[in-house]
Design an enzyme around this catalytic site. Structure first.
Site, PDB file in Angstrom:
ATOM      1  N   LEU A  50      18.996  39.965  49.914  1.00  0.00           N
ATOM      2  CA  LEU A  50      19.061  39.034  51.210  1.00  0.00           C
ATOM      3  C   LEU A  50      20.473  38.754  51.541  1.00  0.00           C
ATOM      4  CD1 LEU A  50      15.971  36.810  50.709  1.00  0.00           C
ATOM      5  CD2 LEU A  50      15.993  38.620  52.011  1.00  0.00           C
ATOM      6  N   HIS A  51      21.031  38.902  52.673  1.00  0.00           N
ATOM      7  CA  HIS A  51      22.289  38.521  52.938  1.00  0.00           C
ATOM      8  C   HIS A  51      22.491  38.003  54.364  1.00  0.00           C
ATOM      9  CE1 HIS A  51      22.256  42.646  54.717  1.00  0.00           C
ATOM     10  NE2 HIS A  51      23.416  42.200  55.407  1.00  0.00           N
ATOM     11  N   ARG A  52      21.517  38.356  55.322  1.00  0.00           N
ATOM     12  CA  ARG A  52      21.620  37.947  56.971  1.00  0.00           C
ATOM     13  C   ARG A  52      21.572  36.559  57.035  1.00  0.00           C
ATOM     14  NH1 ARG A  52      22.304  42.617  59.560  1.00  0.00           N
ATOM     15  NH2 ARG A  52      21.457  44.469  58.659  1.00  0.00           N
ATOM     16  N   ARG A  90      27.822  36.048  49.991  1.00  0.00           N
ATOM     17  CA  ARG A  90      27.513  34.888  50.916  1.00  0.00           C
ATOM     18  C   ARG A  90      26.337  34.053  50.732  1.00  0.00           C
ATOM     19  NH1 ARG A  90      25.986  37.936  55.220  1.00  0.00           N
ATOM     20  NH2 ARG A  90      28.166  38.467  55.992  1.00  0.00           N
ATOM     21  N   ASP A 128      16.716  42.685  53.566  1.00  0.00           N
ATOM     22  CA  ASP A 128      17.033  42.593  54.992  1.00  0.00           C
ATOM     23  C   ASP A 128      17.999  43.452  55.132  1.00  0.00           C
ATOM     24  OD1 ASP A 128      19.215  41.136  53.933  1.00  0.00           O
ATOM     25  OD2 ASP A 128      18.663  39.094  54.789  1.00  0.00           O
TER      26      ASP A 128
END
Length: 358
Positions: A205-207, A240, A279
Site C-alpha cells: 500500500l502506498h497511495r 511513504r 493499490d
C-alpha cells in the site's frame, strides 16, 4: 541513433531492462544513454536493480532525492536540461507515468527532441491521481507511442494520433518478469516465518487515499486481520507508508512488516502467495501473468485488462469491502485469469525493431 532512456522509480527500471536486453540481443544501431533521475534512492528501490536485472549503471544520475512533486519536477527539469544542452540526443524515451517521466518529457520537448512513450494510452480517468496527470501530459506532447493493449492503442487513435506513430507491442514489465523468473529467490523472512506456498498474503500500500490517514490505514489492516484466517500477511513497507507507521504501529497479530524487498525476492513471494492485496498498478500486471489472485484497494484502474482478462479485482477503498473479497478467495470462488495478448516476453524486441526503422 542516440537515445536517452529515462528511469527514476522502481517500475521504470523493470521496464527499461527489457529494452536494454532486447537492444543487445538484436545488435541494433541504437545507442542508449541511461538517465537515473534519483526520484527513488533506496537501494532496494533503485540501485540494486542494475545488478539484479543485469543492466548497466546509469550514465548520469540527477540525484534529485525526496521532496514534493513540484520540487522533484523542478529539479529534474533543471538538471536534465543542463545535460541536454551539453549533449543532445535524437530521442528521449520515457516509460510509465511517474514524475521523472513527465518532467523529462517536457524538458526534452522544449528543446525540440522527439519523445517516445512506453505504456502510452493508459487511463484511469481519475484526476485525483498524479499519475493520470503525468500520463495525459506525456501523451499530449509525445511523438511515438507504444501500448500494452489494443484498447490503449485505440484510445490514442481517437485522440487524433497518427496510426503510423502508435504501436501495440505488449508489456515490457512482463519481458523482465519472464527473463528473471528462474532467478526468483526467497528473502530471509521466508525461513524466519516458515512460510509455505499458498499459505500467506503479500500486501503493498502506498497511495495517499489509503495510507495518509493513520485511522484509515488501521481500519484496512484490522479488516485484513479479521478475514485472513490467521495466515501471515507480508507487508514490504513503502517509504511513504513508513512515515505514517512511525506515528503509531498497528498491533496486528499476523501482519509482518519488512523493509522494501528487491525485485527477485518480492516476486518470489508474490508467485507463491495465496493472494496479493495492493493499490499498485504494475503489480496487478505481474499477478495476472503469474496467475495469482489480486485484490486492489482502489476505485479504478488504468490497467483494466488485469480485471477483464486477468486475476485482479478492484474492490474500492472502503475497508469493509475487504472481508467479502477474502471470503470468496477462501471459498475458492475467485475467477480464473488469462494472459493478455502479446504479453509474451518479446515486447522489448518489437520496440527496438520499430525504433531502428525510424
Amino acid at each position: 541513433m542516440k537515445i536517452d532512456l529515462i528511469a527514476g522509480a522502481r517500475p521504470n527500471f523493470v521496464k527499461i531492462a527489457s529494452l536494454i536486453h532486447a537492444n543487445n540481443h538484436l545488435n541494433s544501431n541504437l545507442d542508449f544513454r541511461i538517465i537515473h533521475t534519483g526520484q527513488h534512492y533506496d537501494k532496494n528501490l533503485s540501485d540494486n536493480f542494475f545488478k539484479l536485472l543485469e543492466i548497466p549503471e546509469p550514465d548520469f544520475n540527477l540525484s534529485v532525492g525526496s521532496g514534493s512533486q513540484a520540487t522533484q519536477t523542478a529539479l529534474i527539469m533543471q538538471r536534465y536540461e543542463d545535460l541536454l544542452i551539453s549533449n543532445k540526443p535524437d530521442l528521449c524515451i520515457v516509460v510509465g507515468d511517474v514524475t521523472s517521466s513527465m518532467a523529462c518529457a517536457i524538458t526534452a520537448k522544449k528543446l525540440n527532441i522527439k519523445i517516445a512513450h512506453i505504456e502510452a494510452g493508459l487511463r484511469s480517468y481519475d484526476w485525483s491521481m498524479p499519475e493520470e496527470v503525468n500520463r495525459v501530459l506525456i501523451d499530449s506532447i509525445g511523438d511515438y507511442f507504444f501500448t500494452t493493449t489494443q484498447k490503449a492503442k485505440q484510445y490514442l487513435l481517437t485522440t487524433g494520433k497518427e496510426s503510423s506513430d502508435v504501436h501495440f507491442v505488449g508489456n515490457t514489465m512482463i519481458d523482465t518478469l519472464i527473463r528473471n523468473r528462474r532467478k526468483f529467490a526467497p528473502p530471509q523472512l521466508w525461513k524466519e516465518l516458515e512460510l509455505e506456498k499458498n499459505e500467506y498474503f503479500v500486501m503493498t500500500l502506498h497511495r495517499p487515499s489509503n495510507v495518509s490517514e493513520l485511522n484509515k490505514l488501521q481500519h484496512i489492516l484490522k479488516e485484513i486481520e479479521m478475514h485472513s484466517k490467521g495466515l501471515p500477511v507480508i507487508f514490504p513497507v513503502h517509504p511513504r507508508t513508513a512515515v505514517v507507521l512511525k506515528e503509531k504501529l498497528p498491533k496486528i497479530k499476523n501482519l509482518h512488516f519488512t523493509a522494501p524487498l528487491n525485485y527477485l525476492e518480492f516476486n518470489y513471494l508474490v508467485e507463491r502467495s495465496k493472494a496479493v492485496i495492493t493499490d499498485s498498478g504494475g503489480i496487478t500486471e505481474e499477478t495476472t501473468f503469474l496467475n495469482v489472485p489480486c485484490i486492489t484497494i482502489r476505485e479504478n484502474t488504468e490497467r483494466p485488462e488485469t480485471v477483464y482478462e486477468g486475476t485482479n479485482e478492484v474492490i474500492g477503498t472502503i475497508p469493509e469491502n475487504i472481508g467479502p473479497a477474502l471470503k470468496r478467495l477462501f471459498n475458492n470462488d475467485w475467477k480464473k485469469g488469462s494472459i493478455p495478448e502479446l504479453w509474451d516476453g518479446k515486447t522489448g524486441e518489437r520496440i527496438i525493431s520499430i525504433l531502428s526503422d525510424l
